[in-house]
Design an enzyme around this catalytic site. Structure first.
Site, short mmCIF file in Angstrom:
data_model
loop_
_atom_site.label_atom_id
_atom_site.label_comp_id
_atom_site.label_asym_id
_atom_site.label_seq_id
_atom_site.Cartn_x
_atom_site.Cartn_y
_atom_site.Cartn_z
N GLY A 96 0.83 -1.20 0.00
CA GLY A 96 0.00 0.00 0.00
C GLY A 96 0.86 1.24 0.00
O GLY A 96 1.99 1.25 0.50
N ASP A 97 0.32 2.32 -0.55
CA ASP A 97 1.03 3.59 -0.46
C ASP A 97 0.83 4.17 0.94
O ASP A 97 -0.06 3.75 1.68
CB ASP A 97 0.52 4.56 -1.53
CG ASP A 97 1.59 5.56 -1.94
OD1 ASP A 97 2.54 5.77 -1.16
OD2 ASP A 97 1.47 6.14 -3.03
N ALA A 98 1.66 5.14 1.28
CA ALA A 98 1.69 5.64 2.66
C ALA A 98 0.34 6.23 3.07
O ALA A 98 -0.12 7.22 2.48
CB ALA A 98 2.79 6.68 2.81
N GLY A 99 -0.27 5.62 4.06
CA GLY A 99 -1.53 6.11 4.59
C GLY A 99 -2.75 5.82 3.74
O GLY A 99 -3.87 6.21 4.09
N ALA A 100 -2.57 5.12 2.63
CA ALA A 100 -3.66 4.97 1.67
C ALA A 100 -4.75 4.01 2.16
O ALA A 100 -5.93 4.20 1.83
CB ALA A 100 -3.12 4.49 0.33
#
Length: 818
Positions: free
Chosen positions: A234-238
């Protein structure tokens, strides 16, 4: 490797999965994976940034930005750069295995659909096939060529339909089946099908209304292409966004569970704190939203990558153990950075002024990028940096320079703004003595102020106090940019952009960015101490040649979280260019930028225009070599340079077919077309020959052409092959790249260049059948120097077999990545 029998990666994974407890498995689903001491499992971290060098981990070789590497049109060079970066990651991992992970987040394979995208410099091309080929080469270098163990584990990003920063977490990229299968997916498929990349990062946006982290395409497409297990991060905080700003699910536990079920294996949340992720997934298990088998499936993918990296082996079995610390910034990497920068430079226009004459030529190097090398968000820390001015000054006897910036003083009543002149800088305050500030215009009235006394930029510290202690604009939040808001009395307000506050003088005389409304701000009188354009023009008038170095700062007006709104050069830079040209018509424009600009005035009025991306530590060396003719300008642009932003559709319109977007469908006259780039010599094209006049779908046809250097100096050419389908049931591209070859020829030398044309790639996605089809059709074959500079034309009749051709082309590619 030792002679003893080493368990296969699969056997290692099976053994660990059988012995790990469920809580231990949950601890492996976060970016910072917890160690399991009882099983000898060390900690592991995903996400070392390696876009064009090792980033955020101290000193490392800094290569040109990805869009610059792409302009070399040289897969072998790109592969070599990837290998060098992979070695430097390994060296840093050996020095600090817990902080430096071997899962690298590169390359970015989103096609460069719109040049206003803030992250344009991270991608390779607006053409998905070229993106796939170059990204595959870079990933191959990163992963290494060992048969069993990866040097690093490349992660392609960002899946899927991600080309806007504006509201990126809440906007939906609406993709028709044709745009999805013909434009978006191929760039991801190539490096995965080739086995070059072993992981994928999901994107922040939604796709057709569904958060990309929950997209069924993760299972339906990505995992079908890869020859082995594929890890998806996952992308950061996504994942938090799913139940957060996206409001797609009612709570975070539901969002995390849905992401795991959709195929997200590693959660990049809460920085190094894995506790919230583990807590939410544990609750999801308790609520029956996920099962133990869902956890096992993700852990298996993670452990498979770790096993292929040798992370589960004893150190003595690591084939990359010999990568020594001194590989970082080794001489070979310096030379590679220099060569990559040279090959990335594109000659956009030249009426014979370049290259200029020998050592006696008087040159004025002018503009805000004349004596600067800028880093972008994903740059490493270069061990050194050579500017254009520095290099030319070392090569020529008479070289002058000026940034072309105005120098001002700021006055409040009868007092002036001053600041410390020592290297450490300090607070700006109102006092008796004036401090001069150089004003840098980065476009759309965004300014940066550099104190003359110590050469440091002005920014606001955490308390809002303005201080002159910064090397320049930078950081995730850029705190070194301002706007002047002019008042009717000739005074200005100083607006600090990062905080959206105005600058006021406090009770102690210090300048603070803490006024929320203009009425509470201090009004400053701007006194012009030096007219930068006039001073630069005076130097130009005294020189034989003026070189004006303009472009963007990679941290301002077009970067992650911030798209551009137009294609214009900053107004102050355009004014500087015109003033210099008026003083000396022998003016060369050197554009260094992360993206194309609309430089129509320069194309019409200047004798020479060069472009390069931000070139890293050898930026100035490469530019100097090309300007002086010691190196060929071998680069070609990999995206269209438009004359005006009015030619572009809305930034959020992802329908490249319906909106006539990119070189594939654009019907206007571009400023510089896809594939454009001039040489210092001339090439003649002749003797186009096709291996067959007719072919059946699935066959490959050789296209041969004779290329001769008819100039008087060695040169490098990029021979490009395009096709156009003449008739079809659907709208077809006006031209589409099929192959290319980069060649070097001496004066008078001739070479037969052989290109390949795969008829299976001439198909299009039939929405009614759900597969790719190849029609019975005649295809125009175009060979030339760019998408618009076509030198030879032929034709190929293709006998399509729509059903079987669709089945063939839907299968994962093998062999050479395309």
């Amino acid at each position: 490797m030792t002679d003893r029998t080493v368990p296969s990666p699969q056997a290692l994974v099976d053994d660990l999965l059988g012995r790990l407890t469920l809580p231990e498995k949950l601890g492996l689903l976060h970016q910072w994976q917890a160690p399991v001491p009882r099983l000898g499992l060390p900690p592991f971290r995903t996400g070392t940034e390696a876009l064009h060098g090792v980033a955020w981990l101290g000193r490392a070789t800094v290569f040109p930005q990805a869009v610059g590497l792409a302009s070399s049109w040289n897969p072998e060079l790109v592969r070599a750069v990837g290998a060098a970066v992979g070695d430097e990651v390994r060296a840093k991992h050996h020095a600090d295995p817990e902080r430096v992970g071997l899962n690298v987040w590169a390359p970015v394979v989103n096609p460069l659909r719109d040049p206003r995208w803030g992250r344009n410099e991270e991608g390779w091309s607006e053409d998905p096939w070229l993106t796939g080929r170059l990204a595959t080469a870079y990933a191959e270098g990163l992963r290494g060529d060992h048969p069993d163990r990866l040097r690093t584990a490349p992660t392609v990003k960002h899946f899927l339909g991600y080309n806007n920063e504006t509201d990126r977490a809440t906007t939906s990229s609406d993709l028709s089946p044709r745009v999805l299968h013909e434009y978006e997916l191929p760039a991801f498929r190539a490096p995965l099908a080739a086995g070059a990349a072993v992981a994928v990062m999901a994107s922040y946006n939604l796709v057709n209304g569904v958060p990309a982290h929950l997209s069924p395409l993760i299972a339906d497409e990505l995992r079908r292409w890869a020859p082995g297990e594929l890890m998806v991060v996952g992308d950061a905080g996504a994942v938090t966004n799913i139940a957060g700003v996206q409001g797609h699910l009612p709570d975070h536990v539901s969002g995390y569970a849905a992401a795991l079920r959709a195929g997200i294996d590693s959660f990049t949340e809460d920085d190094a704190d894995s506790a919230p992720t583990v807590r939410r997934l544990t609750e999801a298990l308790d609520r029956g939203l996920i099962t133990a088998s869902d956890v096992d499936r993700a852990v298996r993918r993670i452990l498979t990558v770790r096993a292929r990296l040798g992370d589960l082996d004893p150190p003595r079995d690591d084939p990359w153990a010999g990568v020594a610390p001194d590989v970082v910034d080794r001489p070979a990497h310096r030379e590679l950075a220099r060569e990559a920068a040279r090959q990335s430079i594109v000659l956009l226009r030249n009426d014979g002024l370049l290259p200029f004459a020998g050592p006696g030529t008087r040159v004025a190097v002018l503009g805000p990028l004349a004596d600067a090398v800028h880093e972008d968000w994903y740059s490493g820390t270069p061990p050194y940096a050579v500017t254009l001015y520095q290099r030319l000054a070392g090569q020529l006897s008479t070289v002058t320079t000026h940034p072309g910036t105005d120098r001002i003083a700021l006055r409040v009543g009868e007092k002036y703004v001053s600041c410390p002149q020592d290297p450490e800088g300090g607070p700006l305050a109102v006092g008796a003595a004036a401090t001069g500030f150089d004003v840098f215009d980065w476009g759309r009235d965004v300014l940066a102020l550099r104190a003359v006394g110590n050469g440091r930029h002005v920014g606001a510290d955490d308390d809002g106090v303005l201080v002159n202690d910064r090397p320049g604009p930078g950081g995730w939040v850029v705190r070194e940019t301002f706007r002047f808001h002019a008042g009717p009395d000739g005074t200005v307000l100083l607006h600090h952009l990062a905080t959206d506050r105005y600058v006021a003088v406090d009770a102690h005389g210090r300048l603070r960015a803490d006024a929320s409304i203009p009425g509470d701000a201090t009004r400053f009188t701007v006194e012009l101490l030096a007219d930068g354009a006039a001073e630069a023009a005076a130097l130009a008038a005294a020189a034989d040649v003026a070189v004006v170095a303009l472009g963007n700062h990679p941290m301002v007006n077009g970067r992650e979280t911030e798209d551009r709104v137009d294609l214009a050069l900053p107004a102050g830079q355009e004014a500087l260019l015109r003033a210099v040209h008026a003083a000396n018509p022998r003016t060369v424009l050197v554009v260094t930028s992360s993206y194309p600009y609309a430089v129509g005035w320069a194309e019409t009025h200047l004798p020479a225009v060069l472009w390069c991306a931000h070139g890293g530590q050898e930026h100035g060396t490469a530019l100097s070599d090309v300007l002086l003719g010691d190196a060929e300008p071998g680069g070609r642009v990999t995206q269209t340079w438009y004359a005006d932003a009015a030619e572009l559709p809305d930034l959020l319109d992802y329908d490249v077919i319906g909106s006539d977007a990119t070189y594939l469908y654009h019907r206007g006259d571009p400023l510089y077309p896809f594939g454009h780039g001039l040489s210092y010599t001339r090439f003649d094209y002749a003797g186009l020959r096709l291996g067959a006049a007719e072919a059946t779908a699935g066959e490959e046809v050789e296209v041969a052409v004779e290329v001769t250097n008819v100039g008087d100096r060695p040169g490098e050419e990029v021979v490009q092959l395009y096709t156009r389908q003449r008739r079809s049931r659907v709208k077809q591209p006006l031209r589409q790249l099929r192959d290319f070859a980069r060649i070097s020829l001496g004066p008078g030398q001739r070479q037969v260049v052989r290109l390949r044309l795969s008829t299976a790639e001439l198909g299009w996605w039939d929405e009614t059948r759900g597969c790719r089809v190849v029609e019975d059709a005649t295809h125009t074959v175009l060979v030339g120097r760019s998408a618009r500079d076509v030198r030879l034309v032929g034709a190929l009749v293709v006998r399509g077999d729509e059903a079987t051709a669709g089945n063939r082309t839907a299968a994962p590619a093998s062999g050479r990545a395309r």
